[in-house]
Scaffold this motif. Structure first.
Motif, PDB file in Angstrom:
ATOM      1  N   GLN A  35       0.722  -0.802  -0.056  1.00 56.27           N
ATOM      2  CA  GLN A  35      -0.150   0.020  -0.064  1.00 56.27           C
ATOM      3  C   GLN A  35       0.582   1.261  -0.243  1.00 56.27           C
ATOM      4  N   THR A  36       1.607   1.498  -1.171  1.00 62.49           N
ATOM      5  CA  THR A  36       2.410   2.512  -1.040  1.00 62.49           C
ATOM      6  C   THR A  36       2.419   3.018  -2.423  1.00 62.49           C
ATOM      7  N   ILE A  37       3.019   4.480  -2.668  1.00 68.87           N
ATOM      8  CA  ILE A  37       3.101   4.960  -3.877  1.00 68.87           C
ATOM      9  C   ILE A  37       4.996   5.106  -3.996  1.00 68.87           C
ATOM     10  N   MET A  38       4.999   5.016  -5.079  1.00 68.45           N
ATOM     11  CA  MET A  38       6.621   5.387  -4.902  1.00 68.45           C
ATOM     12  C   MET A  38       7.189   5.837  -6.286  1.00 68.45           C
ATOM     13  N   VAL A  39       8.108   7.251  -5.140  1.00 66.32           N
ATOM     14  CA  VAL A  39       8.182   8.570  -5.681  1.00 66.32           C
ATOM     15  C   VAL A  39      10.069   8.597  -6.110  1.00 66.32           C
ATOM     16  N   ALA A  40      10.646   9.390  -6.752  1.00 63.27           N
ATOM     17  CA  ALA A  40      11.479   9.587  -7.358  1.00 63.27           C
ATOM     18  C   ALA A  40      12.558  10.059  -7.675  1.00 63.27           C
ATOM     19  N   LEU A  74      -0.747  16.601  -1.494  1.00 57.98           N
ATOM     20  CA  LEU A  74      -1.574  16.707  -1.626  1.00 57.98           C
ATOM     21  C   LEU A  74      -2.114  15.049  -1.795  1.00 57.98           C
ATOM     22  N   GLN A  75      -1.747  14.306  -1.918  1.00 55.25           N
ATOM     23  CA  GLN A  75      -2.183  12.487  -1.734  1.00 55.25           C
ATOM     24  C   GLN A  75      -2.938  12.687   0.173  1.00 55.25           C
ATOM     25  N   ASN A  76      -4.177  11.672  -0.222  1.00 48.38           N
ATOM     26  CA  ASN A  76      -5.301  11.177   0.501  1.00 48.38           C
ATOM     27  C   ASN A  76      -3.859  10.422   1.418  1.00 48.38           C
ATOM     28  N   ASP A  77      -4.549   9.960   2.729  1.00 46.40           N
ATOM     29  CA  ASP A  77      -3.743   9.194   3.354  1.00 46.40           C
ATOM     30  C   ASP A  77      -3.683   7.652   3.722  1.00 46.40           C
ATOM     31  N   SER A  78      -4.195   7.280   2.271  1.00 43.97           N
ATOM     32  CA  SER A  78      -4.722   5.859   2.353  1.00 43.97           C
ATOM     33  C   SER A  78      -3.204   4.746   2.059  1.00 43.97           C
ATOM     34  N   HIS A  79      -2.098   5.889   1.852  1.00 45.88           N
ATOM     35  CA  HIS A  79      -0.433   5.099   1.234  1.00 45.88           C
ATOM     36  C   HIS A  79       0.169   6.169   2.102  1.00 45.88           C
ATOM     37  N   ASP A  80       1.193   5.160   2.305  1.00 49.94           N
ATOM     38  CA  ASP A  80       2.342   6.089   2.343  1.00 49.94           C
ATOM     39  C   ASP A  80       4.034   5.788   1.148  1.00 49.94           C
ATOM     40  N   PHE A  81       4.722   6.107   1.509  1.00 49.90           N
ATOM     41  CA  PHE A  81       5.426   6.190   0.091  1.00 49.90           C
ATOM     42  C   PHE A  81       6.913   6.190   0.812  1.00 49.90           C
ATOM     43  N   VAL A  82       7.724   5.419  -0.521  1.00 48.53           N
ATOM     44  CA  VAL A  82       8.989   4.901  -0.891  1.00 48.53           C
ATOM     45  C   VAL A  82       9.933   5.630  -1.403  1.00 48.53           C
ATOM     46  N   VAL A  83      10.882   6.505  -0.996  1.00 49.93           N
ATOM     47  CA  VAL A  83      11.332   6.758  -1.540  1.00 49.93           C
ATOM     48  C   VAL A  83      12.709   6.998  -2.511  1.00 49.93           C
ATOM     49  N   ILE A  84      12.801   6.774  -3.844  1.00 50.65           N
ATOM     50  CA  ILE A  84      13.875   5.892  -4.468  1.00 50.65           C
ATOM     51  C   ILE A  84      14.606   7.704  -4.213  1.00 50.65           C
ATOM     52  N   SER A  85      16.149   7.482  -4.136  1.00 55.17           N
ATOM     53  CA  SER A  85      17.157   8.916  -4.793  1.00 55.17           C
ATOM     54  C   SER A  85      17.978   8.261  -3.856  1.00 55.17           C
ATOM     55  N   SER A  86      19.341   9.625  -3.895  1.00 54.72           N
ATOM     56  CA  SER A  86      20.730   9.097  -4.616  1.00 54.72           C
ATOM     57  C   SER A  86      21.066   9.587  -3.009  1.00 54.72           C
ATOM     58  N   PRO A  87      22.515   9.123  -3.088  1.00 53.03           N
ATOM     59  CA  PRO A  87      23.471   9.789  -1.410  1.00 53.03           C
ATOM     60  C   PRO A  87      23.250  11.134  -1.520  1.00 53.03           C
ATOM     61  N   ALA A  88      23.418  12.342  -3.218  1.00 48.72           N
ATOM     62  CA  ALA A  88      23.931  13.105  -2.763  1.00 48.72           C
ATOM     63  C   ALA A  88      22.718  14.150  -2.774  1.00 48.72           C
ATOM     64  N   TYR A  89      21.174  13.220  -3.036  1.00 41.00           N
ATOM     65  CA  TYR A  89      20.102  13.897  -2.610  1.00 41.00           C
ATOM     66  C   TYR A  89      19.948  14.078  -1.241  1.00 41.00           C
ATOM     67  N   TYR A  90      20.129  12.741  -0.360  1.00 42.02           N
ATOM     68  CA  TYR A  90      20.018  12.444   1.120  1.00 42.02           C
ATOM     69  C   TYR A  90      20.941  13.581   1.871  1.00 42.02           C
ATOM     70  N   HIS A  91      22.469  13.603   1.128  1.00 43.23           N
ATOM     71  CA  HIS A  91      23.626  14.423   2.012  1.00 43.23           C
ATOM     72  C   HIS A  91      22.926  15.875   2.129  1.00 43.23           C
ATOM     73  N   ARG A  92      22.318  16.090   1.289  1.00 39.56           N
ATOM     74  CA  ARG A  92      21.839  17.657   1.148  1.00 39.56           C
ATOM     75  C   ARG A  92      20.230  17.972   1.945  1.00 39.56           C
TER      76      ARG A  92
END
Length: 446
Positions: free
Chosen positions: A157-162, A203-221
């Motif tokens: 029950q997740t939405i994948m975002v990247a 903007l999304q409703n509460d029926s989904h959680d989210f999976v974030v797909i990213s990079s170390p550079a993004y997380y370091h910032r």
């Protein structure tokens, strides 16, 4: 092979799987009517890319994926293809995405894909030119199945975002193939800034959680001003790949968001090798499909279904093997480096620098900075100039001269990997054995 008929929902286009499937079939008909067998595909829009990608496969075509959309890179890759599809500046598409075809077309059959369909990636090679990496669709699908087996429990029950591009193997696997194969909802928009991701999630409703797909550079910032703390209860898990995440950043993210990212180690050649989560342990756990051993120099050798049909493959990573198929990284052994997860060959950059009429010889190196200073690693170049180059340097001055060199390199590389600093010598410091004195070169940038 029949592609699954899972009901993925695409938040970027407000389309469901049925419409996507119709568009794939419609575009596949266009490709099937063409004689060209091998197609270069580049499209920055992830939804359009996914339609064209599967349409090519459904039409029994082979696919070539460039490193980026830079004009010279596309030209080099197009030399290994017969036609181009997608969207790119200065490159004509024989077949382009058309949002109007296929929408009203009823589709009663699933997408048929040849599991041996050829997909060619390009990545930086140690020889100084982009290296072609050939995969089959079945190899990619095996890896998707392994990801699902390993991580599915925390992704229901997740939405994948990247924030990463689908043109590279990490983004293709995680952002496109995985959600499509498993029927998970996905947003194909790219979120360059955390504020944009925060706005979308709110903007999304509460029926989904989210999976974030990213990079170390993004997380370091991100850890410097983590706006996602406000919606941390909606973040089911984070993925990171492209390079190791700094331990301090991983632990800080765990404190801010409740969990550290799942890091995936691998490359275009090898596919995924191992994973870790640093708030649990610092060592890497190999995926169940991977076998490990070392050579005499402690370089990791793997057996993987994603490369050479499981034959042993030597990587350029030096490691310490532990028990239970685990290991610690000790560093890389070659001239392939990563700048904020952009993989590049220092030798390839040097080859392109030397193509300038101003440059007789060059040595390109990575300047590594202590993370405590806040400076990021950067690429630098030491140049030996031709007579014409010396005249240009005198006329333009160092600043305008280096800007002109950077303009030359922008035809081949993304800005992040173009050398930022330049030093000029009458000759490179080789010793009597013909080996470069690298320590002497590095001191030029102290």
């Amino acid at each position: 092979m029949k592609w699954p008929t899972n009901k993925t929902y695409f938040y970027c286009q407000n389309h469901g799987f049925d419409i996507w499937q119709q568009q794939v079939h419609a575009h596949a008909s266009l490709f099937a009517a063409r004689d060209e067998q091998t197609w270069l595909l580049f499209d920055a829009d992830s939804y359009q890319f996914s339609v064209l990608f599967f349409a090519l496969l459904a039409a029994n075509k082979s696919i070539v994926l460039p490193q980026n959309g830079q004009p010279e890179q596309l030209a080099q890759c197009l030399a290994q293809a017969e036609a181009f599809t997608g969207v790119a500046d200065n490159t004509y598409a024989e077949v382009a995405f058309n949002i109007h075809i296929g929408i009203e077309q009823a589709v009663n059959t699933v997408i048929e894909v040849d599991e041996n369909a050829a997909i060619r990636f390009f990545t930086s090679g140690s020889s100084g030119v982009p290296k072609a990496i050939d995969k089959t669709f079945s190899q990619l699908l095996i890896e998707v199945k392994e990801l699902e087996q390993q991580f599915s429990e925390q992704m229901q029950q997740t939405i994948m975002v990247a924030t990463v591009s689908h043109q590279h193997i990490y983004g293709l696997l995680f952002k496109v193939l995985w959600p499509l194969y498993t029927g998970r909802d996905v947003c194909f928009n790219s979120f360059d800034y955390p504020e944009h991701l925060l706005h979308f999630i709110n903007l999304q409703n509460d029926s989904h959680d989210f999976v974030v797909i990213s990079s170390p550079a993004y997380y370091h910032r991100l850890v410097q001003d983590n706006v996602l703390v406000a919606i941390k209860h909606k973040l089911r898990c984070l993925f990171s790949s492209g390079g190791p995440l700094k331990t301090a950043a991983a632990r800080q993210l765990a404190c801010q968001l409740g969990d550290a990212p799942i890091e995936v180690l691998g490359s275009t050649e090898t596919g995924g090798i191992a994973w870790r989560k640093q708030n649990a342990h610092d060592h890497w756990q190999a995926f169940s499909t991977i076998k490990l051993k070392l050579d005499d120099c402690q370089r990791l050798i793997i057996s993987s279904p994603y490369v050479d049909n499981g034959q042993w493959y030597q990587t350029d990573d030096r490691v310490q093997l532990l028990t239970n198929n685990q290991f610690n990284l000790l560093g890389r052994a070659d001239r392939i480096v990563k700048i904020e997860e952009k993989r590049c060959s220092l030798d390839e950059i040097s080859v392109k620098v030397n193509q300038s009429d101003w440059v007789l010889d060059s040595y390109v190196l990575l300047l590594q900075h202590d993370s405590s200073t806040g400076k990021r690693d950067e690429i630098a170049a030491v140049l030996v100039l031709t007579e014409v180059g010396e005249q240009a340097l005198e006329q333009l001055g160092k600043f305008k001269f280096s800007q002109a060199l950077k303009t030359h390199l922008k035809a081949f590389f993304e800005p992040l990997v173009i050398p930022r600093k330049y030093r000029y010598l009458t000759e490179l410091p080789y010793n009597s054995q013909g080996k470069l004195n690298k320590a002497q070169v590095e001191k030029l940038f102290d």
